[in-house]
Design a protein around this motif. Structure first.
Motif, PDB file in Angstrom:
ATOM      1  N   LEU A   1       0.818  -1.208   0.000  1.00 31.25           N
ATOM      2  CA  LEU A   1       0.000   0.000   0.000  1.00 31.25           C
ATOM      3  C   LEU A   1       0.856   1.264   0.000  1.00 31.25           C
ATOM      4  N   ILE A   2       1.921   1.270   0.784  1.00 32.22           N
ATOM      5  CA  ILE A   2       2.796   2.445   0.837  1.00 32.22           C
ATOM      6  C   ILE A   2       3.526   2.637  -0.485  1.00 32.22           C
ATOM      7  N   THR A   3       4.077   1.554  -1.031  1.00 37.21           N
ATOM      8  CA  THR A   3       4.803   1.699  -2.294  1.00 37.21           C
ATOM      9  C   THR A   3       3.866   1.994  -3.456  1.00 37.21           C
ATOM     10  N   SER A   4       2.625   1.577  -3.372  1.00 39.67           N
ATOM     11  CA  SER A   4       1.663   1.936  -4.421  1.00 39.67           C
ATOM     12  C   SER A   4       1.390   3.429  -4.402  1.00 39.67           C
ATOM     13  N   CYS A   5       1.222   3.988  -3.216  1.00 38.21           N
ATOM     14  CA  CYS A   5       1.024   5.444  -3.121  1.00 38.21           C
ATOM     15  C   CYS A   5       2.254   6.189  -3.618  1.00 38.21           C
ATOM     16  N   LEU A   6       3.439   5.751  -3.197  1.00 37.95           N
ATOM     17  CA  LEU A   6       4.671   6.394  -3.647  1.00 37.95           C
ATOM     18  C   LEU A   6       4.853   6.241  -5.165  1.00 37.95           C
ATOM     19  N   SER A   7       4.528   5.068  -5.692  1.00 40.86           N
ATOM     20  CA  SER A   7       4.636   4.841  -7.143  1.00 40.86           C
ATOM     21  C   SER A   7       3.697   5.758  -7.905  1.00 40.86           C
ATOM     22  N   PHE A   8       2.532   5.983  -7.349  1.00 39.94           N
ATOM     23  CA  PHE A   8       1.580   6.888  -7.994  1.00 39.94           C
ATOM     24  C   PHE A   8       2.173   8.286  -8.115  1.00 39.94           C
ATOM     25  N   TYR A   9       2.694   8.805  -7.015  1.00 44.27           N
ATOM     26  CA  TYR A   9       3.227  10.158  -7.037  1.00 44.27           C
ATOM     27  C   TYR A   9       4.513  10.263  -7.859  1.00 44.27           C
ATOM     28  N   VAL A  10       5.342   9.234  -7.836  1.00 44.61           N
ATOM     29  CA  VAL A  10       6.535   9.222  -8.684  1.00 44.61           C
ATOM     30  C   VAL A  10       6.126   9.224 -10.149  1.00 44.61           C
ATOM     31  N   THR A  11       5.111   8.443 -10.488  1.00 45.89           N
ATOM     32  CA  THR A  11       4.641   8.385 -11.872  1.00 45.89           C
ATOM     33  C   THR A  11       4.031   9.712 -12.300  1.00 45.89           C
ATOM     34  N   VAL A  12       3.276  10.327 -11.425  1.00 44.77           N
ATOM     35  CA  VAL A  12       2.630  11.592 -11.773  1.00 44.77           C
ATOM     36  C   VAL A  12       3.654  12.704 -11.945  1.00 44.77           C
ATOM     37  N   TYR A  13       4.603  12.818 -11.010  1.00 46.06           N
ATOM     38  CA  TYR A  13       5.514  13.955 -11.039  1.00 46.06           C
ATOM     39  C   TYR A  13       6.756  13.716 -11.898  1.00 46.06           C
ATOM     40  N   LEU A  14       7.395  12.560 -11.751  1.00 49.79           N
ATOM     41  CA  LEU A  14       8.584  12.291 -12.543  1.00 49.79           C
ATOM     42  C   LEU A  14       8.240  11.684 -13.901  1.00 49.79           C
ATOM     43  N   GLY A  15       7.256  10.829 -13.917  1.00 51.04           N
ATOM     44  CA  GLY A  15       6.889  10.158 -15.156  1.00 51.04           C
ATOM     45  C   GLY A  15       6.361  11.106 -16.204  1.00 51.04           C
ATOM     46  N   ASP A  16       5.672  12.130 -15.766  1.00 45.45           N
ATOM     47  CA  ASP A  16       5.139  13.110 -16.705  1.00 45.45           C
ATOM     48  C   ASP A  16       6.272  13.776 -17.478  1.00 45.45           C
ATOM     49  N   ALA A  17       7.337  14.116 -16.789  1.00 51.42           N
ATOM     50  CA  ALA A  17       8.477  14.752 -17.460  1.00 51.42           C
ATOM     51  C   ALA A  17       9.283  13.745 -18.269  1.00 51.42           C
ATOM     52  N   PHE A  18       9.228  12.476 -17.884  1.00 50.81           N
ATOM     53  CA  PHE A  18      10.062  11.464 -18.515  1.00 50.81           C
ATOM     54  C   PHE A  18       9.465  10.912 -19.802  1.00 50.81           C
ATOM     55  N   PHE A  19       8.153  10.599 -19.823  1.00 50.18           N
ATOM     56  CA  PHE A  19       7.624   9.951 -21.022  1.00 50.18           C
ATOM     57  C   PHE A  19       6.557  10.746 -21.766  1.00 50.18           C
ATOM     58  N   MET A  20       6.259  11.948 -21.336  1.00 50.32           N
ATOM     59  CA  MET A  20       5.341  12.796 -22.089  1.00 50.32           C
ATOM     60  C   MET A  20       6.122  13.703 -23.028  1.00 50.32           C
ATOM     61  N   VAL A  21       5.679  13.772 -24.275  1.00 49.09           N
ATOM     62  CA  VAL A  21       6.314  14.635 -25.267  1.00 49.09           C
ATOM     63  C   VAL A  21       5.279  15.669 -25.686  1.00 49.09           C
ATOM     64  N   ARG A  22       5.569  16.925 -25.404  1.00 46.80           N
ATOM     65  CA  ARG A  22       4.649  18.006 -25.754  1.00 46.80           C
ATOM     66  C   ARG A  22       5.209  18.775 -26.943  1.00 46.80           C
ATOM     67  N   THR A  23       4.350  19.018 -27.911  1.00 45.68           N
ATOM     68  CA  THR A  23       4.741  19.793 -29.090  1.00 45.68           C
ATOM     69  C   THR A  23       3.693  20.859 -29.348  1.00 45.68           C
ATOM     70  N   MET A  24       4.131  21.954 -29.928  1.00 46.73           N
ATOM     71  CA  MET A  24       3.213  23.025 -30.279  1.00 46.73           C
ATOM     72  C   MET A  24       3.331  23.255 -31.787  1.00 46.73           C
ATOM     73  N   ASP A  25       2.178  23.239 -32.454  1.00 48.87           N
ATOM     74  CA  ASP A  25       2.200  23.472 -33.897  1.00 48.87           C
ATOM     75  C   ASP A  25       2.173  24.964 -34.198  1.00 48.87           C
ATOM     76  N   GLU A  26       2.172  25.320 -35.482  1.00 51.00           N
ATOM     77  CA  GLU A  26       2.249  26.732 -35.874  1.00 51.00           C
ATOM     78  C   GLU A  26       1.030  27.542 -35.450  1.00 51.00           C
ATOM     79  N   SER A  27      -0.097  26.889 -35.213  1.00 51.47           N
ATOM     80  CA  SER A  27      -1.287  27.626 -34.782  1.00 51.47           C
ATOM     81  C   SER A  27      -1.333  27.833 -33.271  1.00 51.47           C
ATOM     82  N   GLY A  28      -0.364  27.283 -32.549  1.00 55.37           N
ATOM     83  CA  GLY A  28      -0.316  27.460 -31.101  1.00 55.37           C
ATOM     84  C   GLY A  28      -1.005  26.347 -30.328  1.00 55.37           C
ATOM     85  N   LEU A  29      -1.418  25.297 -31.018  1.00 50.75           N
ATOM     86  CA  LEU A  29      -2.089  24.175 -30.366  1.00 50.75           C
ATOM     87  C   LEU A  29      -1.044  23.258 -29.736  1.00 50.75           C
TER      88      LEU A  29
END
Length: 157
Positions: A16-44
């Motif tokens: 239970l403790i490691t599941s909670c910690l894994s959730f927050y690690v995934t949310v905060y570190l994982g977002d920066a690690f595996f999310m790729v954000r791009t902006m097109d010429e229209s600003g989207l």
């Protein structure tokens, strides 16, 4: 087969403790690690998931939790004690799944409960990528605490 009653709480508490910690690690570190954000010429702004990074990140997280538990947290427990304690956690996970399935109209409650399923849920996500989505993955991933059994001792010393 003697099972020390004072050790039965260890696997459920650890999971239970490691599941909670894994959730927050995934949310905060994982977002920066595996999310790729791009902006097109229209600003989207578009966000995509890099699947290779996602698999590597979640595999590493799952293995870290497994090895920390097996080599550190359950080092003094026997295999029988780990099996009984992991069985208790498996039943708890199945009860949580039953609650989630019985409350589909309350997504907030389901989400709050899901935080406690993050660590075994990683296994089901990885298996779903290999085998395709299937309802049995939701149940088989809750057997993940049983993976701690080989790390136990044969006898109490």
């Amino acid at each position: 087969m003697n099972v020390r009653k004072q050790t039965l709480w260890r696997v459920p508490a650890y999971c239970l403790i490691t599941s909670c910690l894994s959730f927050y690690v995934t949310v905060y570190l994982g977002d920066a690690f595996f999310m790729v954000r791009t902006m097109d010429e229209s600003g989207l702004l578009t966000t995509n998931v890099n699947i290779v990074r996602y698999v590597l990140f979640n595999s590493a997280l799952f293995l870290i939790v497994l090895l920390l538990g097996g080599l550190w947290a359950f080092r003094s427990m026997t295999r029988v004690e780990i099996a009984v304690s992991a069985g208790i956690m498996t039943v708890v996970y199945l009860i949580i799944l039953g609650i989630q399935m019985s409350l589909p109209q309350f997504p907030t409650a389901t989400f709050l409960i899901a935080i406690f399923q993050t660590w075994p849920g990683i296994l089901s996500h990885l298996l779903a990528l290999v085998t395709g989505p299937h309802i049995l993955l939701a149940v088989t991933c809750f057997l993940a605490p049983l993976l701690f059994i080989p790390f136990g001792r044969k006898q109490v010393q």
